[in-house]
Design an enzyme around this catalytic site. Sequence first.
Site, PDB file in Angstrom:
ATOM      1  N   THR A 183     -20.699  23.809  23.653  1.00  0.00           N
ATOM      2  CA  THR A 183     -19.625  23.476  22.996  1.00  0.00           C
ATOM      3  C   THR A 183     -20.176  23.783  21.054  1.00  0.00           C
ATOM      4  O   THR A 183     -21.224  22.975  20.662  1.00  0.00           O
ATOM      5  CB  THR A 183     -18.866  22.706  22.870  1.00  0.00           C
ATOM      6  OG1 THR A 183     -18.829  22.671  24.268  1.00  0.00           O
ATOM      7  CG2 THR A 183     -17.736  22.474  22.006  1.00  0.00           C
ATOM      8  N   ASP A 197     -12.129  19.361  28.464  1.00  0.00           N
ATOM      9  CA  ASP A 197     -11.696  18.558  27.868  1.00  0.00           C
ATOM     10  C   ASP A 197     -11.350  19.532  26.088  1.00  0.00           C
ATOM     11  O   ASP A 197     -10.362  19.206  25.118  1.00  0.00           O
ATOM     12  CB  ASP A 197     -12.370  17.659  27.028  1.00  0.00           C
ATOM     13  CG  ASP A 197     -13.848  18.286  25.897  1.00  0.00           C
ATOM     14  OD1 ASP A 197     -14.416  18.163  27.291  1.00  0.00           O
ATOM     15  OD2 ASP A 197     -14.238  18.242  25.210  1.00  0.00           O
TER      16      ASP A 197
HETATM   17  N1  ASP Z   1     -17.258  19.121  26.638  1.00  0.00           N
HETATM   18  C1  ASP Z   1     -17.580  20.439  27.372  1.00  0.00           C
HETATM   19  C2  ASP Z   1     -16.727  21.226  28.585  1.00  0.00           C
HETATM   20  O1  ASP Z   1     -16.390  19.783  29.195  1.00  0.00           O
HETATM   21  C3  ASP Z   1     -18.622  21.303  27.363  1.00  0.00           C
HETATM   22  C4  ASP Z   1     -19.683  20.742  26.414  1.00  0.00           C
HETATM   23  O2  ASP Z   1     -18.894  20.455  25.154  1.00  0.00           O
HETATM   24  O3  ASP Z   1     -20.990  21.437  26.223  1.00  0.00           O
HETATM   25  O4  ASP Z   1     -16.037  22.077  28.915  1.00  0.00           O
END
Ligand code: ASP
Length: 341
Positions: A211, A242
């Site tokens: 992300t 999220d």
């Molecule tokens: N928060 C992101 C998700 O759950 C993944 C990440 O931050 O790497 O989609």
Amino acid sequence: MKKYLSLLTIFSLLMLATACQPAEQTNSEPQETKEWSIALHGGAGYVSENMPEDRKEAYMASLEEALSIGSEILANGGSALDAIEKTVNYLEDNELYNAGKGAVFTSEGRNELDAAIMDGSTLNAGAITGVTTVKNPISLARKVMTDSKHVFFSADGAETFADETDVERVDPSYFYTESRYQSLQRALEQEEEQSGLTPLTDEQKAWKYGTVGAVAKDVNGNLAAATSTGGMTNKKYGRVGDVPIIGSGTYANDEVAVSATGWGEKIMLNVSAHTLAMFYKLKGATLQESMDYLVDEVLEPGDAGFIAVDKYGNYSMKTNTGSMFRAATDSDGNKEVGIWE
Ligand code: ASP
């Protein structure tokens, strides 16, 4: 009488001691305001400190580059929204990061992208989930915010909305990268070996987090937040994380802007970005106290990391996962670029 006098003395001493205590700083007290500030992240996780030197250099160089894109816009009087969109575009185009090119694979071997952006000055936001042909999902999210009467479009609907805009489209194969595909294969193998709900091993977590995100305050005092992701490796059909849920992975108002990374389900269940914003608002806490509350008290070790800026141009970046690709700077010349805690 003597007894009352000594009680009085104790009482006076107590009063004095209280008065002499340094007052806790609250965010409503006037403080020096930076003209602008920006913070960005490229994902939180368990990255080994033994990472090969050339890879580490590539990460550090790209974090520096992303930071310079956003800070130049802000230093030239540009808006927080432009700064964070362009910063995130750069990270989306860089396959080191799990967003845009370099996104992780779903359990079905697809790349399904999520993104959200929020304008703290209007409290308007735009979000998309499950897109497969939009090169820069954050730019489509911004168009949802500005060019539609809705806040959140999913999958086919988001693609239909994209057809009505001029955002760049690509064949889904554009998002393929060999390293992310191999991560999926390893995740599928591990899944077969595990029975039931086994906690993730550190190695598994390292593949799963990614992300990118950016938050900024501009010279006009406006705050904004943006987050873009491929989600989590091996995510199941239609899973939404999220990131595009306003208030969970992305949130901004006229006091703080927040972007998250980490285990999406945990971030969501704690309505994390909004929790930080409300702690700041309702407690009058400083940005750092609000960040500490979220990362240390609300979430559990290994869950997530966050970046935030406040109305004074303070920035804060913190993770409880061991590492987070991150960078921040402000108009006073403060600067931080790092990976490990
Ligand atoms: N928060 C992101 C998700 O759950 C993944 C990440 O931050 O790497 O989609």
